[in-house]
Scaffold this motif. Structure first.
Motif, PDB file in Angstrom:
ATOM      1  N   UNK A 175       0.449  -1.738  -8.119  1.00 36.38           N
ATOM      2  CA  UNK A 175       0.179  -1.661  -9.554  1.00 36.38           C
ATOM      3  C   UNK A 175       0.034  -3.045 -10.173  1.00 36.38           C
ATOM      4  N   UNK A 176       0.425  -4.096  -9.467  1.00 31.68           N
ATOM      5  CA  UNK A 176       0.312  -5.457  -9.975  1.00 31.68           C
ATOM      6  C   UNK A 176      -1.127  -5.930  -9.828  1.00 31.68           C
ATOM      7  N   UNK A 177      -1.854  -6.138 -10.914  1.00 36.68           N
ATOM      8  CA  UNK A 177      -3.262  -6.532 -10.797  1.00 36.68           C
ATOM      9  C   UNK A 177      -3.442  -7.912 -10.198  1.00 36.68           C
ATOM     10  N   UNK A 178      -2.361  -8.707 -10.127  1.00 38.50           N
ATOM     11  CA  UNK A 178      -2.471 -10.063  -9.581  1.00 38.50           C
ATOM     12  C   UNK A 178      -2.094 -10.117  -8.109  1.00 38.50           C
ATOM     13  N   UNK A 179      -1.985  -8.953  -7.468  1.00 36.66           N
ATOM     14  CA  UNK A 179      -1.427  -8.912  -6.112  1.00 36.66           C
ATOM     15  C   UNK A 179      -2.199  -9.792  -5.138  1.00 36.66           C
ATOM     16  N   UNK A 180      -3.527  -9.833  -5.264  1.00 37.97           N
ATOM     17  CA  UNK A 180      -4.322 -10.588  -4.305  1.00 37.97           C
ATOM     18  C   UNK A 180      -4.829 -11.918  -4.857  1.00 37.97           C
ATOM     19  N   UNK A 181      -4.188 -12.439  -5.882  1.00 39.80           N
ATOM     20  CA  UNK A 181      -4.581 -13.739  -6.402  1.00 39.80           C
ATOM     21  C   UNK A 181      -3.907 -14.849  -5.589  1.00 39.80           C
ATOM     22  N   UNK A 182      -4.665 -15.879  -5.209  1.00 39.69           N
ATOM     23  CA  UNK A 182      -4.056 -16.963  -4.433  1.00 39.69           C
ATOM     24  C   UNK A 182      -2.876 -17.611  -5.139  1.00 39.69           C
ATOM     25  N   UNK A 183      -2.877 -17.647  -6.483  1.00 42.79           N
ATOM     26  CA  UNK A 183      -1.800 -18.277  -7.223  1.00 42.79           C
ATOM     27  C   UNK A 183      -0.481 -17.557  -7.137  1.00 42.79           C
ATOM     28  N   UNK A 184      -0.462 -16.393  -6.525  1.00 38.84           N
ATOM     29  CA  UNK A 184       0.785 -15.640  -6.415  1.00 38.84           C
ATOM     30  C   UNK A 184       1.471 -15.869  -5.068  1.00 38.84           C
ATOM     31  N   UNK A 211       2.677  11.529  -5.056  1.00 39.39           N
ATOM     32  CA  UNK A 211       1.791  11.984  -6.133  1.00 39.39           C
ATOM     33  C   UNK A 211       1.725  10.947  -7.259  1.00 39.39           C
ATOM     34  N   UNK A 212       2.809  10.159  -7.413  1.00 35.46           N
ATOM     35  CA  UNK A 212       2.867   9.174  -8.495  1.00 35.46           C
ATOM     36  C   UNK A 212       2.049   7.923  -8.174  1.00 35.46           C
ATOM     37  N   UNK A 213       1.846   7.631  -6.896  1.00 32.42           N
ATOM     38  CA  UNK A 213       1.190   6.369  -6.517  1.00 32.42           C
ATOM     39  C   UNK A 213      -0.181   6.564  -5.890  1.00 32.42           C
ATOM     40  N   UNK A 214      -0.594   7.802  -5.654  1.00 32.37           N
ATOM     41  CA  UNK A 214      -1.830   8.044  -4.897  1.00 32.37           C
ATOM     42  C   UNK A 214      -3.059   7.460  -5.601  1.00 32.37           C
ATOM     43  N   UNK A 215      -3.178   7.643  -6.906  1.00 32.02           N
ATOM     44  CA  UNK A 215      -4.367   7.153  -7.607  1.00 32.02           C
ATOM     45  C   UNK A 215      -4.476   5.631  -7.501  1.00 32.02           C
ATOM     46  N   UNK A 216      -3.353   4.934  -7.726  1.00 26.26           N
ATOM     47  CA  UNK A 216      -3.370   3.478  -7.627  1.00 26.26           C
ATOM     48  C   UNK A 216      -3.673   3.043  -6.197  1.00 26.26           C
ATOM     49  N   UNK A 217      -3.146   3.800  -5.223  1.00 30.57           N
ATOM     50  CA  UNK A 217      -3.404   3.462  -3.820  1.00 30.57           C
ATOM     51  C   UNK A 217      -4.875   3.652  -3.469  1.00 30.57           C
ATOM     52  N   UNK A 218      -5.511   4.656  -4.033  1.00 32.77           N
ATOM     53  CA  UNK A 218      -6.935   4.857  -3.783  1.00 32.77           C
ATOM     54  C   UNK A 218      -7.739   3.667  -4.307  1.00 32.77           C
ATOM     55  N   UNK A 219      -7.380   3.180  -5.500  1.00 31.70           N
ATOM     56  CA  UNK A 219      -8.059   2.016  -6.070  1.00 31.70           C
ATOM     57  C   UNK A 219      -7.845   0.795  -5.185  1.00 31.70           C
ATOM     58  N   UNK A 220      -6.600   0.603  -4.737  1.00 34.44           N
ATOM     59  CA  UNK A 220      -6.291  -0.555  -3.909  1.00 34.44           C
ATOM     60  C   UNK A 220      -6.989  -0.465  -2.553  1.00 34.44           C
ATOM     61  N   UNK A 221      -7.066   0.746  -2.000  1.00 37.24           N
ATOM     62  CA  UNK A 221      -7.791   0.934  -0.744  1.00 37.24           C
ATOM     63  C   UNK A 221      -9.253   0.491  -0.901  1.00 37.24           C
ATOM     64  N   UNK A 222      -9.853   0.847  -2.017  1.00 34.82           N
ATOM     65  CA  UNK A 222     -11.234   0.441  -2.267  1.00 34.82           C
ATOM     66  C   UNK A 222     -11.348  -1.071  -2.357  1.00 34.82           C
ATOM     67  N   UNK A 223     -10.387  -1.706  -3.045  1.00 33.02           N
ATOM     68  CA  UNK A 223     -10.401  -3.163  -3.185  1.00 33.02           C
ATOM     69  C   UNK A 223     -10.263  -3.843  -1.829  1.00 33.02           C
ATOM     70  N   UNK A 224      -9.359  -3.328  -1.006  1.00 34.09           N
ATOM     71  CA  UNK A 224      -9.187  -3.905   0.331  1.00 34.09           C
ATOM     72  C   UNK A 224     -10.452  -3.745   1.171  1.00 34.09           C
ATOM     73  N   UNK A 225     -11.040  -2.547   1.124  1.00 32.05           N
ATOM     74  CA  UNK A 225     -12.231  -2.283   1.930  1.00 32.05           C
ATOM     75  C   UNK A 225     -13.414  -3.143   1.502  1.00 32.05           C
ATOM     76  N   UNK A 226     -13.509  -3.406   0.203  1.00 35.08           N
ATOM     77  CA  UNK A 226     -14.596  -4.252  -0.279  1.00 35.08           C
ATOM     78  C   UNK A 226     -14.405  -5.694   0.163  1.00 35.08           C
ATOM     79  N   UNK A 227     -13.177  -6.153   0.141  1.00 33.77           N
ATOM     80  CA  UNK A 227     -12.915  -7.557   0.471  1.00 33.77           C
ATOM     81  C   UNK A 227     -12.802  -7.792   1.971  1.00 33.77           C
ATOM     82  N   UNK A 228     -12.287  -6.784   2.698  1.00 33.13           N
ATOM     83  CA  UNK A 228     -12.112  -6.905   4.149  1.00 33.13           C
ATOM     84  C   UNK A 228     -12.740  -5.676   4.813  1.00 33.13           C
TER      85      UNK A 228
END
Length: 361
Positions: A175-184, A211-228
């Protein structure tokens, strides 16, 4: 839920450390480059080596994943051993045999809570600890008939070459939008290395899906797949498996313990998923408290827990298996303490992915 770790204090420390994050990140990039160019030596052992690790601080579910892999490997006819650094253990020996076919040899105080839990969960699987994984691996191969080594928390241990690198992410951290920022990167955030280090991975696993985290995980999965795009991304979830006991008496069933008012507690990096799992599984939790990660329990802790549980009308206490292994040496208590053993449920195509990697030339 009362919680001991001060997350606000940690955030303040990250803020103070942010100016130094680029320096640390540059050092970690240089280190990885030196290994990739063989300026720093990497060692190859004559067996299959699988690493389970993460990019960030905190719990991502490495221990349940290691257990899952060891059981999968045994079922596939392989002879695995597990190597852990043994964080929190007091032993300073270069090689510590926690367990083998002859049983469990070391208490949690010496080897660490996670290796002890691995030993109790995996009968007759060799479990060893040591800071130098190469040295530990060579020792095991000299003394046991093994064909696979599983590295617990091995992603940053670049001195030992591996055949499969799995990197885990907790679904609660997404849920942290800065998770993949180098500054973190440390000390300005929770990342052990800059995000580009994920290029070394062979696959990603997002753990603890609910059920509480699935939607955010789907978004993050997409972000990971796009970048890697080279690495597949798998989902996993946890489910209660059985109740364990800190005594030699047989543990009651899950259904029986669900009927008892319980006081919950744990000392893990992120207690919220465990607390939610108890609620979702139907346990009657009167109250819950959290200790710092890898907390070393003493008799005074036990006495305070018993007092709080009694004040809340609880007839027992429940914690994680990892915490329970550290409580077994503290003697009797007026209320029973149960451990909740959990199992990991993977997407079906993950097993096929593993099978393909095991048979790859």
């Amino acid at each position: 839920m009362s919680q001991a770790p001060d997350t606000k204090k940690l955030d303040r420390l990250f803020t103070l450390g942010r100016p130094l994050a680029p320096i640390y990140g540059a050092i970690m990039r240089l280190r990885a480059w030196l290994y990739s160019k063989k300026i720093f030596r990497r060692h190859r052992l004559p067996v299959l080596v699988i690493s389970v690790g993460n990019l960030s601080m905190g719990g991502t579910g490495k221990t349940p994943m290691v257990i899952y892999l060891a059981r999968f490997l045994r079922k596939a006819g392989r002879r695995p051993a597990i190597i852990s650094r043994g964080y929190g253990g007091k032993s300073r020996k270069p090689v510590n045999i926690v367990a083998d076919q002859g049983g469990i040899h070391l208490p949690a105080e010496l080897c660490g809570d996670e290796p002890r839990l691995l030993a109790e969960s995996l009968a007759k699987v060799v479990v060893a600890t040591g800071r130098n994984r190469v040295r530990v691996g060579r020792h095991l191969l000299r003394h046991y008939p093994l064909d696979t080594l599983v590295l617990d928390d091995g992603f940053q241990h670049l001195a030992l070459e591996r055949d499969l690198d799995l990197v885990l992410f907790s679904s609660r951290s997404l849920l942290d939008p800065a998770f993949l920022r180098p500054g973190r990167v440390l000390p300005g955030g929770p990342l052990r290395e800059p995000p580009r280090a994920l290029e070394r991975a062979d696959a990603f696993v997002i753990t603890g899906i609910t059920d509480h985290t699935r939607d955010a995980a789907q978004v993050f999965r997409t972000r990971l797949s796009e970048r890697f795009p080279r690495q597949p991304v798998f989902f996993s979830s946890y489910q209660p498996e059985r109740i364990t006991s800190r005594t030699r008496d047989p543990a009651p069933s899950l259904d029986r313990v669900r009927q008892i008012p319980l006081f919950g507690f744990c000392g893990i990096a992120d207690p919220e998923p465990f607390c939610r799992l108890l609620a979702d599984a139907g346990f009657r939790i009167t109250d819950f408290t959290a200790f710092p990660d890898h907390h070393s329990y003493g008799r005074s802790d036990l006495a305070r827990l018993m007092t709080r549980a009694a004040d809340q009308g609880a007839r027992g206490l429940i914690t994680t298996e990892k915490d329970l292994v550290k409580l077994k040496s503290l003697g009797p208590a007026p209320l029973p303490i149960y451990g909740l053993a959990i199992s990991i449920r993977m997407e079906e195509n993950f097993d096929q992915f593993l099978a393909n990697r095991l048979t790859a030339p």
